[in-house]
Design a protein around this motif. Structure first.
Motif, PDB file in Angstrom:
ATOM      1  N   TYR A  24      -0.898  21.237  -2.296  1.00  9.57           N
ATOM      2  CA  TYR A  24       0.487  21.385  -2.731  1.00  9.57           C
ATOM      3  C   TYR A  24       1.391  21.445  -1.506  1.00  9.57           C
ATOM      4  N   GLY A  25       2.684  21.188  -1.717  1.00  7.40           N
ATOM      5  CA  GLY A  25       3.632  21.274  -0.612  1.00  7.40           C
ATOM      6  C   GLY A  25       4.531  20.052  -0.555  1.00  7.40           C
ATOM      7  N   SER A  26       5.035  19.753   0.650  1.00 11.29           N
ATOM      8  CA  SER A  26       6.003  18.668   0.835  1.00 11.29           C
ATOM      9  C   SER A  26       5.358  17.454   1.495  1.00 11.29           C
ATOM     10  N   PHE A  27       5.678  16.276   0.963  1.00 13.37           N
ATOM     11  CA  PHE A  27       5.046  15.032   1.409  1.00 13.37           C
ATOM     12  C   PHE A  27       6.057  13.894   1.493  1.00 13.37           C
ATOM     13  N   HIS A  28       5.692  12.876   2.257  1.00 17.94           N
ATOM     14  CA  HIS A  28       6.396  11.599   2.240  1.00 17.94           C
ATOM     15  C   HIS A  28       5.444  10.573   1.638  1.00 17.94           C
ATOM     16  N   GLN A  29       5.920   9.862   0.637  1.00 20.76           N
ATOM     17  CA  GLN A  29       5.130   8.802   0.015  1.00 20.76           C
ATOM     18  C   GLN A  29       5.644   7.486   0.622  1.00 20.76           C
ATOM     19  N   GLU A  68       0.862  -1.191   0.000  1.00 23.33           N
ATOM     20  CA  GLU A  68       0.000   0.000   0.000  1.00 23.33           C
ATOM     21  C   GLU A  68       0.893   1.234   0.000  1.00 23.33           C
ATOM     22  N   VAL A  69       0.548   2.222  -0.816  1.00 25.34           N
ATOM     23  CA  VAL A  69       1.314   3.469  -0.881  1.00 25.34           C
ATOM     24  C   VAL A  69       0.470   4.579  -0.255  1.00 25.34           C
ATOM     25  N   ARG A  70       1.010   5.216   0.773  1.00 26.69           N
ATOM     26  CA  ARG A  70       0.286   6.296   1.463  1.00 26.69           C
ATOM     27  C   ARG A  70       1.033   7.607   1.286  1.00 26.69           C
ATOM     28  N   VAL A  71       0.286   8.654   1.013  1.00 29.97           N
ATOM     29  CA  VAL A  71       0.875   9.994   0.869  1.00 29.97           C
ATOM     30  C   VAL A  71       0.535  10.787   2.118  1.00 29.97           C
ATOM     31  N   VAL A  72       1.565  11.161   2.897  1.00 30.06           N
ATOM     32  CA  VAL A  72       1.336  11.913   4.135  1.00 30.06           C
ATOM     33  C   VAL A  72       2.091  13.236   4.070  1.00 30.06           C
ATOM     34  N   ARG A  73       1.432  14.304   4.523  1.00 29.88           N
ATOM     35  CA  ARG A  73       2.075  15.623   4.494  1.00 29.88           C
ATOM     36  C   ARG A  73       3.157  15.673   5.570  1.00 29.88           C
TER      37      ARG A  73
END
Length: 526
Positions: free
Chosen positions: A345-350, A279-284
């Motif tokens: 928009y902005g910075s995230f960790h995938q 599973e791929v999660r995108v978290v700010r």
């Protein structure tokens, strides 16, 4: 000005006279770059800066001095909407699929350099620490705009006197709230909304029922539905809206005689008894969301092991402080737009979750025109999955997915392409891609650039000899300055400044960031 509801970018320029150690050729003093500390930055300003050859490492933003540095670094972008998987890319995607569906572990070495060799970031990281700002936050909070003098030729801008009178500046930035029902990290995520169930094949030619369909088509559709339930990318724990599911379903159906798309390889239905689930999660990451905070320690441990095993760091080097400053801190303001992606928009960790644990993290910036790859780290135990290449392909697919909601967002930026370092040429294998001309800042297809780079490690790509930098600084007096918590044009600041002139430094800064950014961003002056 910055977008409505966001603070203007505030930067502190450092110049770039000293040479630093190069991570590519190991020259101790051959790496030259201009740098600035970004206390805050809008996503549009950063988009415009990377389109002029800048790149960030944490809050430090730098631009290689291309005709001086030992290993010139050219900004590279992939045209995500036109991306075609190569033979070696397909091998990596199929290897992941075999592992997930059958538990098959292939120890074969990947043919191409993994997308994790961002040595430039690791090296620049040390430079960034030496150049870190020590200005207090109170000095960076603008209180007013000085309007004692109009900037020369200001009538050309159409601004009225009302535009420049003293005004309070909003310092708060938009924040994206995580959903209330964000699942516990590692726990089961919500099921995706399913596409309409396929009608059962009709018996005979009963016109009141759906037309009879081939069993093969029905099986494909069922597989697709299962895929959408199990494998879609999540944003802060919430599944993609139905529109994106339909987009994936349309792109997952192979057209007759058409080459397979990247989605055909990534979004494949797994058997019920598949031994693994990815599973791929995108978290700010900035400002940190609740899910980012909840997974911080686990993510850091993956980074620490990665640095020690892959980059041979001593056990005491990959500290939490280094991890935070280098990969979590970001100057980018979180922004939402009506025609922007749902995650903002902005910075995230995938985060890549395999069977309930993080095995890899892609650090990315989502900007108005692109997804920009910052860094990747992964659990070395899973090196056999070629996670560097796999994550780059997932980020390209992610860019295509975001494009559905944000039409302007259609490129995948891979950082720098270094032709003079053979190990760093792998980024050129993601086609079609373009390199940025270091003199005119025009994008040029990589195929046209490679012959030039074979002849000379530094090259101007724009073959129009009369072409110039269209965004160059034309009026130094219009550069925006933050001095004693007051915003003013450089022409006003210059007359008030005591001591030796700083015009040469400001001129250099403005020529590097360009006229547009120099009029939007605030250059801090003590």
């Amino acid at each position: 000005m910055a977008a409505a509801g966001t603070s203007p970018s505030i930067v502190e320029y450092f110049g770039g006279e000293d040479g630093y150690r190069c991570g590519y050729c190991k020259n101790e003093t051959g790496n030259f770059s201009h740098g600035m500390w970004a206390h805050s930055m809008t996503v549009q300003d950063y988009q415009d800066l990377i389109d002029r050859g800048w790149r960030r490492s944490g809050k430090y933003v730098y631009k290689p001095i291309m005709n001086q540095t030992c290993c010139p670094q050219y900004t590279i972008r992939c045209q995500a909407l036109r991306f075609q998987t190569s033979k070696s890319h397909k091998k990596v995607l199929k290897k992941m699929l075999k592992f997930l569906s059958k538990g098959d572990v292939s120890k074969a070495v990947s043919e191409e350099e993994p997308m994790d060799s961002h040595i430039e970031d690791v090296v620049t990281c040390d430079f960034a620490y030496k150049s870190e700002s020590h200005i207090s936050q109170s000095e960076l909070t603008p209180l007013s705009v000085d309007h004692t003098e109009r900037v020369e030729n200001e009538d050309d801008t159409g601004e009225t006197k009302e535009d420049v009178k003293e005004q309070k500046v909003e310092t708060s930035s938009l924040q994206i709230q995580a959903d209330k029902d964000t699942p516990i990290p590692g726990g089961p995520s919500h099921s995706a909304k399913t596409v309409h169930a396929p009608p059962k094949p009709g018996k005979g030619a009963d016109l009141s029922k759906p037309p009879c369909r081939k069993a093969k088509d029905i099986r494909k559709e069922r597989k697709l539905q299962k895929l959408l339930r199990n494998q879609v990318c999540t944003f802060e724990g919430s599944q993609l809206p139905t529109g994106d599911e339909v987009f994936l379903s349309q792109n997952s159906k192979s057209k007759t005689n058409q080459p397979k798309t990247i989605e055909d390889f990534i979004f494949v239905s797994l058997p019920d008894d598949a031994p693994h689930k990815l599973e791929v999660r995108v978290v700010r990451s900035s400002p940190p969301s609740s899910q980012f905070k909840a997974t911080f320690q686990e993510s850091y441990q993956v980074y620490k092991r990665y640095q020690m095993v892959i980059h041979k760091d001593p056990p005491d080097k990959p500290t939490i402080n280094q991890f935070t400053r280098f990969l979590c801190d970001s100057p980018l303001e979180a922004e939402n737009a009506p025609n922007g992606p749902d995650c903002g928009y902005g910075s995230f960790h995938q985060q890549y979750w395999l069977d309930g644990k993080i095995i890899a993290v892609g650090v990315i910036d989502i900007l108005p025109s692109c997804v920009s790859s910052v860094y990747l780290y992964y659990d070395p135990d899973y090196s056999f999955l070629s996670l560097g290449v796999y994550s780059a392909l997932r980020e390209i697919a992610f860019t295509r997915q975001l494009h559905e909601k944000a039409p302007d967002l259609c490129f995948y930026y891979m950082g720098f392409y270094i032709h003079s370092c053979p190990k760093m040429r792998y980024k050129g294998q993601y086609r079609p891609s373009d390199l940025l001309c270091p003199e005119t800042y025009v994008w040029t297809p990589i195929e046209q650039c490679l012959p030039l780079l074979e002849n000379s490690k530094y090259s101007r790509f724009n073959q129009d000899v009369k072409a110039v930098d269209e965004g160059r600084i034309k009026e130094l007096g219009r550069v925006r300055v933050l001095h004693k918590r007051t915003m003013m044009p450089y022409s006003v600041y210059k007359k008030r400044r005591k001591g030796p002139s700083d015009e040469a430094s400001v001129q250099q800064y403005a020529s590097l960031v360009g006229q547009t950014c120099s009029e939007r961003m605030l250059l801090f002056r003590s």
